[in-house]
Design a protein around this motif. Structure first.
Motif, PDB file in Angstrom:
ATOM      1  N   ASP A  43       0.827  -1.209   0.000  1.00  0.00           N
ATOM      2  CA  ASP A  43       0.000   0.000   0.000  1.00  0.00           C
ATOM      3  C   ASP A  43       0.863   1.262   0.000  1.00  0.00           C
ATOM      4  O   ASP A  43       2.096   1.194  -0.020  1.00  0.00           O
ATOM      5  N   ARG A  44       0.229   2.407   0.045  1.00  0.00           N
ATOM      6  CA  ARG A  44       0.934   3.696  -0.024  1.00  0.00           C
ATOM      7  C   ARG A  44       1.872   3.922   1.151  1.00  0.00           C
ATOM      8  O   ARG A  44       2.819   4.695   1.064  1.00  0.00           O
ATOM      9  N   LYS A  45       1.591   3.275   2.269  1.00  0.00           N
ATOM     10  CA  LYS A  45       2.436   3.410   3.455  1.00  0.00           C
ATOM     11  C   LYS A  45       3.597   2.424   3.443  1.00  0.00           C
ATOM     12  O   LYS A  45       4.408   2.397   4.354  1.00  0.00           O
ATOM     13  N   GLY A  46       3.651   1.571   2.415  1.00  0.00           N
ATOM     14  CA  GLY A  46       4.711   0.581   2.319  1.00  0.00           C
ATOM     15  C   GLY A  46       4.426  -0.711   3.062  1.00  0.00           C
ATOM     16  O   GLY A  46       5.313  -1.548   3.211  1.00  0.00           O
ATOM     17  N   LEU A  47       3.177  -0.886   3.527  1.00  0.00           N
ATOM     18  CA  LEU A  47       2.807  -2.114   4.225  1.00  0.00           C
ATOM     19  C   LEU A  47       2.514  -3.218   3.206  1.00  0.00           C
ATOM     20  O   LEU A  47       1.892  -2.971   2.169  1.00  0.00           O
ATOM     21  N   HIS A  48       2.961  -4.423   3.520  1.00  0.00           N
ATOM     22  CA  HIS A  48       2.777  -5.582   2.647  1.00  0.00           C
ATOM     23  C   HIS A  48       1.540  -6.367   3.081  1.00  0.00           C
ATOM     24  O   HIS A  48       1.528  -6.947   4.169  1.00  0.00           O
TER      25      HIS A  48
END
Length: 139
Positions: A43-48
């Protein structure tokens, strides 16, 4: 943790939580089982965001959707090629890598081929579009 984790197709040992267990209020899978990371979305926050499918030696009932694991794929994934194996595609666990308390060992045992994984992902997407995908949310 493996430097390349997570990648679609990686087979990990995971405390898979079946949807029926989730519905009973259980929060932990009863045993570690081989499971396949089928989809990874960042996602945009870098969460997988991971969608993980279970692999089983128990032949699925006719009301379940599963894909037999060919011997070649079992070898790639470092699974026992002498066992009959299936990837269940009508049920997945949803987990977020950075928030996961269930992904203890993040070292894959092996990986399925990209072609086999794309086949699994396509089936899961179709089942999801039909609104019959069982999802146990692990967050």
């Amino acid at each position: 943790m493996a430097a390349d984790f997570p990648q679609p197709g990686q087979v990990i040992d995971y405390h898979y939580l079946w949807k029926w267990q989730d519905q009973r209020g259980e929060t932990e899978g009863r045993k570690r089982r081989p499971s396949c990371v089928v989809v990874v979305a960042v996602d945009r926050k870098g969460l997988h965001h991971l969608f993980i499918a279970p692999i089983t030696t128990k032949e699925p009932n006719s009301d379940r959707q599963a894909v037999p694991v060919p011997e070649t794929e079992a070898r790639r994934a470092k699974l026992d090629p002498d066992l009959r194996l299936w990837v269940i595609v009508d049920e997945v666990n949803y987990d977020i890598l950075e928030q996961s308390y269930t992904l203890e060992d993040r070292t894959p045992r092996g990986s399925f081929s990209p072609v086999f994984v794309e086949h699994l992902a396509r089936l899961i997407r179709t089942i999801h579009a039909e609104r019959s995908l069982r999802i146990a949310n692990r967050n």
